[in-house]
Design an enzyme around this catalytic site. Structure first.
Site, PDB file in Angstrom:
ATOM      1  N   HIS A 172      50.813  46.196  41.948  1.00 50.78           N
ATOM      2  CA  HIS A 172      49.608  46.095  42.915  1.00 50.78           C
ATOM      3  C   HIS A 172      49.671  45.278  43.493  1.00 50.78           C
ATOM      4  O   HIS A 172      50.135  44.015  42.640  1.00 50.78           O
ATOM      5  CB  HIS A 172      48.985  46.777  42.021  1.00 50.78           C
ATOM      6  N   LYS A 201      53.600  48.978  38.377  1.00 50.89           N
ATOM      7  CA  LYS A 201      52.693  49.770  37.980  1.00 50.89           C
ATOM      8  C   LYS A 201      54.273  50.949  37.439  1.00 50.89           C
ATOM      9  O   LYS A 201      55.165  50.436  37.033  1.00 50.89           O
ATOM     10  CB  LYS A 201      52.930  50.801  39.064  1.00 50.89           C
ATOM     11  N   ARG A 204      51.301  39.522  48.798  1.00 45.86           N
ATOM     12  CA  ARG A 204      50.782  40.699  50.127  1.00 45.86           C
ATOM     13  C   ARG A 204      52.575  40.660  50.880  1.00 45.86           C
ATOM     14  O   ARG A 204      52.828  42.210  51.304  1.00 45.86           O
ATOM     15  CB  ARG A 204      49.526  40.945  50.952  1.00 45.86           C
ATOM     16  N   PHE A 215      43.603  61.009  47.419  1.00 43.07           N
ATOM     17  CA  PHE A 215      44.411  60.474  46.384  1.00 43.07           C
ATOM     18  C   PHE A 215      43.666  60.111  44.906  1.00 43.07           C
ATOM     19  O   PHE A 215      44.408  59.761  44.361  1.00 43.07           O
ATOM     20  CB  PHE A 215      45.315  59.799  46.909  1.00 43.07           C
ATOM     21  N   GLU A 249      39.410  41.181  39.785  1.00 37.35           N
ATOM     22  CA  GLU A 249      40.666  41.689  39.208  1.00 37.35           C
ATOM     23  C   GLU A 249      41.301  41.519  38.439  1.00 37.35           C
ATOM     24  O   GLU A 249      41.817  41.726  36.279  1.00 37.35           O
ATOM     25  CB  GLU A 249      41.187  42.218  39.626  1.00 37.35           C
ATOM     26  N   ARG A 272      58.489  46.648  47.585  1.00 32.52           N
ATOM     27  CA  ARG A 272      57.768  47.663  47.384  1.00 32.52           C
ATOM     28  C   ARG A 272      59.136  48.980  48.425  1.00 32.52           C
ATOM     29  O   ARG A 272      59.379  49.718  48.219  1.00 32.52           O
ATOM     30  CB  ARG A 272      56.876  48.602  48.262  1.00 32.52           C
ATOM     31  N   ASN A 283      53.675  52.732  43.810  1.00 33.69           N
ATOM     32  CA  ASN A 283      54.652  51.941  45.058  1.00 33.69           C
ATOM     33  C   ASN A 283      54.738  50.849  44.535  1.00 33.69           C
ATOM     34  O   ASN A 283      54.427  49.514  44.538  1.00 33.69           O
ATOM     35  CB  ASN A 283      53.488  51.804  46.178  1.00 33.69           C
ATOM     36  N   TYR A 329      40.339  50.767  40.059  1.00 33.89           N
ATOM     37  CA  TYR A 329      40.388  51.672  41.310  1.00 33.89           C
ATOM     38  C   TYR A 329      39.143  52.393  42.152  1.00 33.89           C
ATOM     39  O   TYR A 329      38.830  53.290  43.391  1.00 33.89           O
ATOM     40  CB  TYR A 329      40.943  52.225  41.335  1.00 33.89           C
TER      41      TYR A 329
HETATM   42  P1  DAT Z   1      47.166  48.209  48.671  1.00 34.61           P
HETATM   43  O1  DAT Z   1      47.446  48.983  47.088  1.00 34.61           O
HETATM   44  O2  DAT Z   1      48.930  48.620  49.168  1.00 34.61           O
HETATM   45  O3  DAT Z   1      46.012  48.037  48.489  1.00 34.61           O
HETATM   46  P2  DAT Z   1      44.863  50.766  48.905  1.00 34.61           P
HETATM   47  O4  DAT Z   1      44.294  49.592  48.041  1.00 34.61           O
HETATM   48  O5  DAT Z   1      45.084  50.995  50.411  1.00 34.61           O
HETATM   49  O6  DAT Z   1      46.726  50.137  48.762  1.00 34.61           O
HETATM   50  O7  DAT Z   1      45.598  51.572  48.077  1.00 34.61           O
HETATM   51  C1  DAT Z   1      45.154  51.730  46.553  1.00 34.61           C
HETATM   52  C2  DAT Z   1      46.681  52.993  46.177  1.00 34.61           C
HETATM   53  O8  DAT Z   1      46.293  54.002  46.595  1.00 34.61           O
HETATM   54  C3  DAT Z   1      48.041  52.456  46.647  1.00 34.61           C
HETATM   55  O9  DAT Z   1      48.828  51.229  45.896  1.00 34.61           O
HETATM   56  C4  DAT Z   1      48.191  53.666  45.805  1.00 34.61           C
HETATM   57  C5  DAT Z   1      47.560  54.457  46.323  1.00 34.61           C
HETATM   58  N1  DAT Z   1      46.958  55.035  47.801  1.00 34.61           N
HETATM   59  C6  DAT Z   1      46.858  54.549  49.365  1.00 34.61           C
HETATM   60  N2  DAT Z   1      46.853  54.909  49.789  1.00 34.61           N
HETATM   61  C7  DAT Z   1      47.569  56.674  49.540  1.00 34.61           C
HETATM   62  C8  DAT Z   1      47.596  58.118  49.977  1.00 34.61           C
HETATM   63  N3  DAT Z   1      47.668  57.867  51.068  1.00 34.61           N
HETATM   64  N4  DAT Z   1      48.200  58.943  49.407  1.00 34.61           N
HETATM   65  C9  DAT Z   1      48.390  58.419  47.878  1.00 34.61           C
HETATM   66  N5  DAT Z   1      48.137  57.842  47.455  1.00 34.61           N
HETATM   67  C10 DAT Z   1      47.497  56.949  47.909  1.00 34.61           C
HETATM   68 MG    MG Z   2      44.472  47.551  47.792  1.00 27.45          MG
END
Ligand code: DAT
Ligand code: MG
Length: 140
Positions: free
Chosen positions: A117, A11, A87, A59, A128, A104, A114, A51
């Protein structure tokens, strides 16, 4: 559908911090083969589409702005049990909760920025990968 593949992005935060090389090295050392690789910047539309599943989350706007704020590295990775193993290698979404030694834990900024992805299922890995790469850009 390939069950031994996952999709990743390094990212904008990790690219800006100069960690492309460090992260690709960790990916290789964990036994993943890079079968597709692209250095590119996502438009807001492209990041928003990627997304779309998070559209209703509070968010989402921030996430789309961040993901289109600078270049990323997109890749398709191959390994037995690729989705779950990757993961594990990247650690929890929130770096404060990520296992020590995970990508991470080492390189993420915060829960929104973070570093990497990783796909969450074989089905999404396929969707994807196809969102970012054509079949002729994937070298099996
Ligand atoms: P991951 O990337 O671990 O699969 P996710 O699919 O729940 O996590 O969310 C996608 C992305 O969205 C994540 O990498 C960062 C952002 N995100 C998730 N939860 C968040 C939060 N509580 N506040 C801000 N950004 C968030
Ligand atoms: Mg995810």
């Amino acid at each position: 559908m390939a069950t031994n593949r996952t999709f990743t992005m390094i990212k904008p935060d990790a690219v800006k911090a100069g960690n492309i090389g460090n992260i690709l090295k960790m990916i290789n050392e964990a036994g993943f083969k890079i079968v597709a690789l692209k250095y590119t910047q996502l438009s807001k539309e492209k990041a928003g589409g990627f997304y779309a599943v998070h559209k209703e989350r509070p968010f989402y706007g921030e996430l789309v702005d961040f993901m289109s704020s600078g270049p990323i590295v997109a890749a398709v990775l191959e390994k037995d049990n690729a989705v779950a193993d990757f993961r594990k290698l990247i650690g929890a979404t929130n770096p404060a909760e990520a296992e020590p030694g995970t990508i991470r834990a080492l390189y993420a900024t915060n829960v929104g920025e973070n570093a990497v992805h990783g796909s969450d299922s074989d089905e999404n890995a396929d969707i994807e990968s196809n969102y970012h790469f054509s079949q002729t850009e994937i070298y099996a």
